[in-house]
Write a protein that holds these residues in place. Sequence first.
Motif, PDB file in Angstrom:
ATOM      1  N   ASN A 226     -37.311 -53.680 -10.787  1.00 41.79           N
ATOM      2  CA  ASN A 226     -37.290 -52.381 -10.104  1.00 41.79           C
ATOM      3  C   ASN A 226     -36.968 -51.242 -11.072  1.00 41.79           C
ATOM      4  O   ASN A 226     -37.521 -50.148 -10.954  1.00 41.79           O
ATOM      5  CB  ASN A 226     -36.253 -52.411  -8.971  1.00 41.79           C
TER       6      ASN A 226
ATOM      7  N   ALA B  79     -35.364 -57.439  -8.117  1.00 44.13           N
ATOM      8  CA  ALA B  79     -35.508 -57.920  -6.741  1.00 44.13           C
ATOM      9  C   ALA B  79     -35.808 -59.404  -6.831  1.00 44.13           C
ATOM     10  O   ALA B  79     -36.896 -59.802  -7.278  1.00 44.13           O
ATOM     11  CB  ALA B  79     -36.624 -57.166  -6.029  1.00 44.13           C
TER      12      ALA B  79
ATOM     13  N   MET C 220     -30.909 -47.705   7.541  1.00 48.95           N
ATOM     14  CA  MET C 220     -30.765 -48.161   6.160  1.00 48.95           C
ATOM     15  C   MET C 220     -31.490 -49.484   5.931  1.00 48.95           C
ATOM     16  O   MET C 220     -32.034 -49.728   4.853  1.00 48.95           O
ATOM     17  CB  MET C 220     -29.288 -48.294   5.809  1.00 48.95           C
ATOM     18  N   MET C 221     -31.510 -50.321   6.948  1.00 55.01           N
ATOM     19  CA  MET C 221     -32.231 -51.597   6.833  1.00 55.01           C
ATOM     20  C   MET C 221     -33.733 -51.361   6.710  1.00 55.01           C
ATOM     21  O   MET C 221     -34.414 -51.979   5.879  1.00 55.01           O
ATOM     22  CB  MET C 221     -31.929 -52.467   8.054  1.00 55.01           C
TER      23      MET C 221
ATOM     24  N   GLU D  22     -21.656 -46.728   0.792  1.00 56.86           N
ATOM     25  CA  GLU D  22     -22.853 -45.918   1.051  1.00 56.86           C
ATOM     26  C   GLU D  22     -22.937 -45.522   2.519  1.00 56.86           C
ATOM     27  O   GLU D  22     -23.246 -44.366   2.852  1.00 56.86           O
ATOM     28  CB  GLU D  22     -24.098 -46.712   0.638  1.00 56.86           C
TER      29      GLU D  22
ATOM     30  N   LYS E 104     -38.469 -50.114   0.738  1.00 52.25           N
ATOM     31  CA  LYS E 104     -38.325 -50.067  -0.711  1.00 52.25           C
ATOM     32  C   LYS E 104     -38.782 -51.388  -1.349  1.00 52.25           C
ATOM     33  O   LYS E 104     -39.466 -51.397  -2.383  1.00 52.25           O
ATOM     34  CB  LYS E 104     -36.866 -49.789  -1.068  1.00 52.25           C
ATOM     35  N   LYS E 105     -38.423 -52.513  -0.729  1.00 46.94           N
ATOM     36  CA  LYS E 105     -38.825 -53.813  -1.249  1.00 46.94           C
ATOM     37  C   LYS E 105     -40.334 -54.016  -1.138  1.00 46.94           C
ATOM     38  O   LYS E 105     -40.981 -54.507  -2.076  1.00 46.94           O
ATOM     39  CB  LYS E 105     -38.093 -54.921  -0.487  1.00 46.94           C
TER      40      LYS E 105
ATOM     41  N   LYS F 264     -33.284 -60.162  -2.611  1.00 45.58           N
ATOM     42  CA  LYS F 264     -31.902 -59.728  -2.832  1.00 45.58           C
ATOM     43  C   LYS F 264     -31.853 -58.926  -4.124  1.00 45.58           C
ATOM     44  O   LYS F 264     -32.478 -59.310  -5.123  1.00 45.58           O
ATOM     45  CB  LYS F 264     -30.958 -60.937  -2.937  1.00 45.58           C
ATOM     46  N   TRP F 265     -31.088 -57.839  -4.102  1.00 51.71           N
ATOM     47  CA  TRP F 265     -30.980 -56.994  -5.298  1.00 51.71           C
ATOM     48  C   TRP F 265     -29.902 -57.542  -6.229  1.00 51.71           C
ATOM     49  O   TRP F 265     -28.850 -57.979  -5.794  1.00 51.71           O
ATOM     50  CB  TRP F 265     -30.629 -55.554  -4.913  1.00 51.71           C
TER      51      TRP F 265
ATOM     52  N   HIS G  17     -35.123 -48.624   5.581  1.00 50.16           N
ATOM     53  CA  HIS G  17     -35.359 -48.004   4.274  1.00 50.16           C
ATOM     54  C   HIS G  17     -35.332 -49.049   3.165  1.00 50.16           C
ATOM     55  O   HIS G  17     -36.145 -48.996   2.226  1.00 50.16           O
ATOM     56  CB  HIS G  17     -34.291 -46.934   4.030  1.00 50.16           C
ATOM     57  N   ASP G  18     -34.430 -50.021   3.270  1.00 53.73           N
ATOM     58  CA  ASP G  18     -34.336 -51.064   2.249  1.00 53.73           C
ATOM     59  C   ASP G  18     -35.571 -51.951   2.260  1.00 53.73           C
ATOM     60  O   ASP G  18     -36.107 -52.299   1.196  1.00 53.73           O
ATOM     61  CB  ASP G  18     -33.074 -51.889   2.500  1.00 53.73           C
TER      62      ASP G  18
END
Length: 501
Positions: free
Chosen positions: A351, A413, A293-294, A161, A300-301, A327-328, A296-297
């Motif tokens: 999710n 999640a 990206m961190m 990614e 999202k969580k 953790k996903w 954004h992650d």
Amino acid sequence: MPMSSLPTAILSHMKIITNVPPPSLRSIPRLKASKIIDYGQLNELCHMRGLEYKSFHIILSAHEEFISQYPKIFVKKETKLKPKERKTQPPESEETHNIAVYLKKVHGNRNLYRQEAFEESIRKLLTILKKSPTQRTKQEHNIVWKMLKTIPDLTEKINSEQLKSLSMNIFSETWIKGSTVFGNDGFYVILKGLARLQKDPYKHLVEDIKSATSLMSSNCYSFVYNQDFKNTSITDLCVSSKCLKLKQWSTFGTLEITPGIQSDKIAYAVVTEEDCEIIKIPAKQYENLKLEMMKHDIAKKENLISKCPCYVELPTVSISKLATFIKWKKFSPGHVIAESGSIITFVAFINSGYCEIYRNIIAFVNLHTKMKKVRKLVYMGTLNEKESFGEISVLLQVPFACTLIAGSEVELAIIEDKNIFALDTFTQQYMLKNTRPTSGHLTDEDVRNEYVEKEKKREWETFKRNTMKEIFRSNGIIPDFGKWTHNWASIPRNLKTSLIN
């Protein structure tokens, strides 16, 4: 060839050797000699010296020479391969460092050498990289991304990614022969040309082994310090360092940003020995991408937790703490996520996808002559997106009340139990107070009634189906073979006239 044109000596020596009369013209088959026989060679063979003598020894020696030269009169056909049978093999003198070529050759596949196609793909890649990133099409961006994924040194350091995002903005740099390229501010990949390390590898290892291992990639052209060099003398190492080259697909530089690297530029420098095409991934750009990206992650969580019905009133600070531990994890359809009667070891938020809820029940089953107790799973509903489970089982250490099975591909999640126990008391108390057991509103009587209803429905469907089959069979009716059921591709000829009328 007509028999009369053969020399009399040939015919006579054939009679002497084989003691058989000369063959007649009828015994010689007519050949399409215009395409098979070389008449020049035949003429020389017929006028061979020694055939005109009548001495037995002379004729015998001439006969042996005649037989040895005889196959030359036939023209050999050149076998041409059909277009599908043509195979492109690598030149014997040309060497390649691609181990896949040799492995496939060992397995018997020779149609593997695609050097021209590979060079064409490199030229196409360079053409794309010369364009501005804003002028590239979506297809061209995908070509760059797929080519970069074939470089092991990149895929080891950057995930797919991140690499896809970085490939949107990279471009090719042209360095002329004799240029010095400093790799302290990014990670470089040589697409074309030849280069060498500026600093002596042994001296560099003595000064900073850690820096050397991050500089030099692990491919076949790079220098790697390992146990094999412990017993190597300094002289041998220096001699071997002269042959150290960076060729196509070799990498150098670093993706780390530290003050030490900024001061020691020469440790990451190479000198081009040819005109080179090099792509650069800036270390600062990679660092910014990771941070973005961190963020954004984490967002999202946090968004997933805040939209869960049981956590709507949870303070933002507590949601942020929970998000840091998430953790996903993905599960395929049919996977048993949690089992009834066991203490679950994680808290999960759904999710995407859904989970099916099953409750256990002990039922009596008729097995021919006796009744037997059997444990059955009864479907009681689903858990959908933005719902959670496992809080009470983890915090109170009680067995999970039901069995959860993934009804589709599910992304969860997950927060492990050790991280749940590390939370502050307020968050733990909130989770116990506002969450409820999965299918906790269902009593054992509800599960029993649901099982009885399902069994009655199943038995009725079975009885109805068997009864209908028996009625049809007794009246000579076979389903799907009745009078009015026809699966014709076209109307039969004997019915067309009547149908039209």
